[in-house]
Design a protein around this motif. Structure first.
Motif, PDB file in Angstrom:
ATOM      1  N   GLN A 246      26.578 -66.950 -84.720  1.00 18.06           N
ATOM      2  CA  GLN A 246      26.391 -65.643 -84.095  1.00 18.06           C
ATOM      3  C   GLN A 246      26.495 -64.519 -85.116  1.00 18.06           C
ATOM      4  N   TYR A 247      27.456 -64.625 -86.029  1.00 10.63           N
ATOM      5  CA  TYR A 247      27.565 -63.636 -87.107  1.00 10.63           C
ATOM      6  C   TYR A 247      26.306 -63.633 -87.972  1.00 10.63           C
ATOM      7  N   THR A 248      25.755 -64.827 -88.204  1.00  7.45           N
ATOM      8  CA  THR A 248      24.527 -64.923 -88.996  1.00  7.45           C
ATOM      9  C   THR A 248      23.371 -64.198 -88.310  1.00  7.45           C
ATOM     10  N   ARG A 249      23.282 -64.293 -87.000  1.00  8.25           N
ATOM     11  CA  ARG A 249      22.228 -63.586 -86.268  1.00  8.25           C
ATOM     12  C   ARG A 249      22.365 -62.076 -86.410  1.00  8.25           C
ATOM     13  N   TYR A 250      23.590 -61.573 -86.258  1.00  5.30           N
ATOM     14  CA  TYR A 250      23.806 -60.131 -86.389  1.00  5.30           C
ATOM     15  C   TYR A 250      23.431 -59.651 -87.793  1.00  5.30           C
ATOM     16  N   LEU A 251      23.860 -60.410 -88.803  1.00  7.90           N
ATOM     17  CA  LEU A 251      23.547 -60.023 -90.180  1.00  7.90           C
ATOM     18  C   LEU A 251      22.053 -60.117 -90.448  1.00  7.90           C
ATOM     19  N   THR A 252      21.369 -61.073 -89.814  1.00  2.00           N
ATOM     20  CA  THR A 252      19.918 -61.191 -89.968  1.00  2.00           C
ATOM     21  C   THR A 252      19.209 -59.945 -89.463  1.00  2.00           C
ATOM     22  N   ILE A 253      19.626 -59.439 -88.302  1.00  2.00           N
ATOM     23  CA  ILE A 253      19.003 -58.219 -87.759  1.00  2.00           C
ATOM     24  C   ILE A 253      19.244 -57.031 -88.689  1.00  2.00           C
ATOM     25  N   ALA A 254      20.480 -56.919 -89.214  1.00  2.00           N
ATOM     26  CA  ALA A 254      20.775 -55.818 -90.129  1.00  2.00           C
ATOM     27  C   ALA A 254      19.927 -55.908 -91.397  1.00  2.00           C
TER      28      ALA A 254
ATOM     29  N   THR B 220      11.434 -55.777 -87.285  1.00  2.00           N
ATOM     30  CA  THR B 220      12.748 -56.318 -86.946  1.00  2.00           C
ATOM     31  C   THR B 220      12.660 -57.215 -85.720  1.00  2.00           C
ATOM     32  N   ALA B 221      11.907 -56.770 -84.711  1.00  2.00           N
ATOM     33  CA  ALA B 221      11.709 -57.609 -83.521  1.00  2.00           C
ATOM     34  C   ALA B 221      10.978 -58.896 -83.878  1.00  2.00           C
ATOM     35  N   GLY B 222      10.033 -58.813 -84.815  1.00  2.00           N
ATOM     36  CA  GLY B 222       9.331 -60.016 -85.261  1.00  2.00           C
ATOM     37  C   GLY B 222      10.272 -60.998 -85.928  1.00  2.00           C
ATOM     38  N   THR B 223      11.210 -60.493 -86.737  1.00  2.00           N
ATOM     39  CA  THR B 223      12.200 -61.376 -87.367  1.00  2.00           C
ATOM     40  C   THR B 223      13.091 -62.039 -86.320  1.00  2.00           C
ATOM     41  N   ALA B 224      13.523 -61.253 -85.313  1.00  2.00           N
ATOM     42  CA  ALA B 224      14.334 -61.823 -84.242  1.00  2.00           C
ATOM     43  C   ALA B 224      13.561 -62.900 -83.481  1.00  2.00           C
ATOM     44  N   THR B 225      12.257 -62.676 -83.284  1.00  2.00           N
ATOM     45  CA  THR B 225      11.431 -63.671 -82.593  1.00  2.00           C
ATOM     46  C   THR B 225      11.303 -64.946 -83.419  1.00  2.00           C
ATOM     47  N   VAL B 226      11.116 -64.800 -84.733  1.00  2.00           N
ATOM     48  CA  VAL B 226      11.034 -65.977 -85.606  1.00  2.00           C
ATOM     49  C   VAL B 226      12.338 -66.760 -85.562  1.00  2.00           C
ATOM     50  N   MET B 227      13.466 -66.045 -85.563  1.00  2.00           N
ATOM     51  CA  MET B 227      14.765 -66.708 -85.480  1.00  2.00           C
ATOM     52  C   MET B 227      14.900 -67.467 -84.164  1.00  2.00           C
ATOM     53  N   TRP B 228      14.430 -66.865 -83.065  1.00  2.00           N
ATOM     54  CA  TRP B 228      14.480 -67.514 -81.755  1.00  2.00           C
ATOM     55  C   TRP B 228      13.582 -68.745 -81.717  1.00  2.00           C
ATOM     56  N   LEU B 229      12.384 -68.641 -82.289  1.00  2.00           N
ATOM     57  CA  LEU B 229      11.471 -69.788 -82.337  1.00  2.00           C
ATOM     58  C   LEU B 229      12.086 -70.941 -83.124  1.00  2.00           C
TER      59      LEU B 229
ATOM     60  N   ILE C 115      17.484 -66.538 -94.006  1.00  2.00           N
ATOM     61  CA  ILE C 115      17.927 -67.332 -95.163  1.00  2.00           C
ATOM     62  C   ILE C 115      18.975 -66.568 -95.956  1.00  2.00           C
ATOM     63  N   THR C 116      18.706 -65.272 -96.199  1.00  2.00           N
ATOM     64  CA  THR C 116      19.659 -64.452 -96.940  1.00  2.00           C
ATOM     65  C   THR C 116      20.983 -64.341 -96.207  1.00  2.00           C
ATOM     66  N   ALA C 117      20.921 -64.129 -94.881  1.00  2.00           N
ATOM     67  CA  ALA C 117      22.145 -64.014 -94.099  1.00  2.00           C
ATOM     68  C   ALA C 117      22.936 -65.324 -94.117  1.00  2.00           C
ATOM     69  N   SER C 118      22.249 -66.451 -94.024  1.00  2.00           N
ATOM     70  CA  SER C 118      22.935 -67.743 -94.055  1.00  2.00           C
ATOM     71  C   SER C 118      23.633 -67.967 -95.386  1.00  2.00           C
ATOM     72  N   ILE C 119      22.960 -67.608 -96.478  1.00  2.00           N
ATOM     73  CA  ILE C 119      23.569 -67.780 -97.803  1.00  2.00           C
ATOM     74  C   ILE C 119      24.782 -66.866 -97.952  1.00  2.00           C
TER      75      ILE C 119
END
Length: 437
Positions: free
Chosen positions: A115-123, A168-177, A83-87
Motif C-alpha cells: 500500500q505504501y508502494t502505491r502511494y509513493l507510485t502516485i507521488a 498520473t491516472a494512466g500510471t495508476a491504471t497500469v498499476m491496477w492492470l 519500479i522506482t517506488a518499489s526500489i
C-alpha cells in the motif's frame, strides 16, 4: 517452453488465466497509443520520424513504457514510477525499523508495504509527469526537431494540469492492470507488463538496423544482429540459472512423540544475486548530469564536457563510469538484500548447520565470504551485458538500436524464465501422478 504453453491451453482453468492475461496486455498496448489531451499528435509524429527516437536522455524510460513516452500518451510513464517506488521502499526497509518490522510480519506486513508502494507510485507519477510536460513544452524532448516547441500548442495552466492528471491516472491504471494479472492471470503482473513494453520495441529496432545497413540491402547486418542476439540470450540464460548451492543439514529433534528434522537442503545463492537493479541504478545516476546540462543555458565549459563525455553512450568516459557503477551497485544491492547474520540466526534457531562450519557467527562469515566471491563474476557479467549494444555492434552503426543487450535482454530472459516456471509448477499440481501409479 512451447510444450508447457500448449499443455496450459489444454487445461481449462489455466487457459482462462492465459486468455485473461492476453486481454490485459491488449488493453495496455492500446493505451500506449492514445495521446493525452493538449498534445499536437502530428508534430509528435514528425519529431519521432526526424529524431532518433530510441536514443537520447529518455531512452531507458521510453523502453520501459513500450515507446509511449516519446509519443506522450496516457500510459507515457508506464511502470517506471512503480519500479522506482518499489526500489525505494526496498532500500528504506533496511534503514527504517518500522518497515523492517512490517516485512517480518508476513502477509499482513507485506500488504501494508504494498500500500505504501502505491502511494509513493502516485507521488512519483505526479513528479515525473510534471517533468515530462515541462520538457515537452520547452521543446527539449526532441532536440533538433523544428516543431519540437509546438508539441504543446496551448501552454496554459489548465492544460498543463490536465496533462499531468491524465498521465498520473494512466500510471495508476497500469498499476491496477498489473495487479489484476497477478491476482487472476499468470505470473507477476508488473513483470509481464515490463516484458511486453520491451518486446514491443523489438520489431521496429530490428527493422531500423536492416534499413540502416549497407551490405546486401542491410540483410547481412540484420542477420548478424539476430545471431549475436541468440548468443547473448544463451549466455544470459546460462548465467541467470547459475547458482552456488550451500548444503544445510538439520538435526533431529524430538517434540513429544514425534521426530522433526534430520533433513538435508541447501541455500541457493545466484551468481547474479542483484538481478537488473544495478543496471537501472547506474543508468539513472548517469542521466542526472546529462539532464542538468540539457536544461542549463549557454555553452559553458562544464556543459560541453558533460555533453561530450557523459551524455553520449559511446563515449569512453561514459562506458567506463557505467561499468564501474554497475559493479558498485551490484555489491551494494546484494549487501542490503541478503543478510548473512539473519540467515545464520534462523538456521541456528531451527537446528540447521552447514557441514564443517560452526553455527552462529562462523556461519555468517562463511556466507558473507561465499557471497562476495560469487558477486564479482555476477557484477562483471552485468557490466559486460549492459555494454553489448555499444561495443559489440559499433562497427555496424546500430549500437543504439540493438535490442538484444543491456537492460532489455536481462528483463526479457528473467521474466520469461520465471513465467515458464510458474506455468510448469501449476501444470505439475494439476497432473501430479504421485509416488504410486
Amino acid at each position: 517452453m512451447l510444450t508447457a504453453f500448449a499443455r496450459a491451453f489444454k487445461t481449462p482453468d489455466l487457459r482462462k488465466k492465459l486468455l485473461f492475461t492476453l486481454g490485459i496486455i491488449v488493453v495496455y498496448r492500446v493505451g500506449t497509443h492514445i495521446p493525452i489531451p493538449g498534445v499536437d499528435y502530428r508534430n509528435v509524429q514528425t519529431c519521432i520520424d526526424n529524431a532518433q527516437a530510441n536514443q537520447g536522455l529518455f531512452g531507458l524510460v521510453n523502453m520501459f513504457s513500450g515507446g509511449a513516452l516519446l509519443q506522450i500518451t496516457i500510459f507515457a510513464l508506464g511502470i517506471m514510477p512503480y519500479i522506482t517506488a518499489s526500489i525505494i521502499l526496498q532500500l528504506l526497509t533496511v534503514v527504517i525499523p518500522r518497515l523492517e518490522a512490517l516485512k517480518k510480519e508476513g502477509q499482513a506486513g507485506t500488504a501494508k508495504i504494498t500500500q505504501y508502494t502505491r502511494y509513493l507510485t502516485i507521488a512519483l507519477a505526479i513528479l515525473q509527469g510534471t517533468g515530462l510536460v515541462a520538457t515537452a513544452r520547452s521543446g527539449a524532448l526532441f532536440q533538433g526537431c523544428p516543431v519540437a516547441s509546438q508539441i504543446v500548442p496551448d501552454q496554459s495552466i489548465f492544460v498543463t494540469v490536465t496533462m499531468v492528471i491524465t498521465m498520473t491516472a494512466g500510471t495508476a491504471t497500469v498499476m491496477w492492470l498489473g495487479e489484476l494479472i497477478t491476482d487472476r492471470g499468470i505470473g507477476n503482473g508488473m513483470s509481464i507488463l515490463m516484458f511486453i513494453s520491451i518486446a514491443a520495441t523489438f520489431p521496429s529496432a530490428l527493422w531500423a538496423i536492416k534499413q540502416e545497413g549497407s551490405l546486401a540491402g542491410g540483410w547481412i547486418e540484420f542477420g548478424t544482429v539476430i545471431v549475436i542476439g541468440l548468443v547473448v540470450i544463451g549466455l544470459v540464460v546460462f548465467v541467470e540459472q547459475a547458482q552456488r548451492r550451500i548444503p544445510v543439514q538439520y538435526a533431529k529433534r524430538m517434540i513429544g512423540r514425534r521426530s522433526y528434522g534430520g533433513t538435508s537442503t541447501y541455500i541457493p545463492l545466484k551468481v547474479n544475486q542483484a538481478g537488473i537493479i544495478p543496471v537501472i541504478f547506474a543508468s539513472s545516476l548517469l542521466y542526472i548530469p546529462a539532464l542538468i546540462a540539457q536544461f542549463a543555458g549557454g555553452s559553458s565549459g562544464w556543459k560541453t564536457w558533460i555533453e561530450k563525455n557523459l551524455a553520449l553512450p559511446d563515449a569512453p568516459m561514459h562506458m567506463v563510469l557505467y561499468f564501474l557503477l554497475i559493479i558498485f551497485f551490484a555489491f551494494f544491492y546484494v549487501a542490503i538484500s541478503f543478510n548473512p547474520e539473519e540467515v545464520a540466526d534462523n538456521m541456528k534457531k531451527y537446528g540447521g548447520f552447514i557441514p564443517g562450519i560452526r553455527a552462529g557467527r562462523p556461519t555468517a562469515e562463511y556466507l558473507s565470504y561465499v557471497l562476495n566471491r560469487i558477486t564479482w563474476p555476477g557484477s562483471l557479467y552485468l557490466g559486460l551485458i549492459a555494454l553489448v549494444p555499444t561495443v559489440a555492434l559499433a562497427g555496424f552503426g546500430a549500437n543504439q538500436n540493438f535490442p538484444f543487450g543491456g537492460t532489455s535482454i536481462l528483463i526479457i530472459v528473467g521474466v520469461g524464465l520465471e513465467t515458464v516456471k510458474q506455468i510448469e509448477s501449476q501444470l505439475q499440481q494439476r497432473n501430479y501422478e504421485g509416488f504410486l501409479r
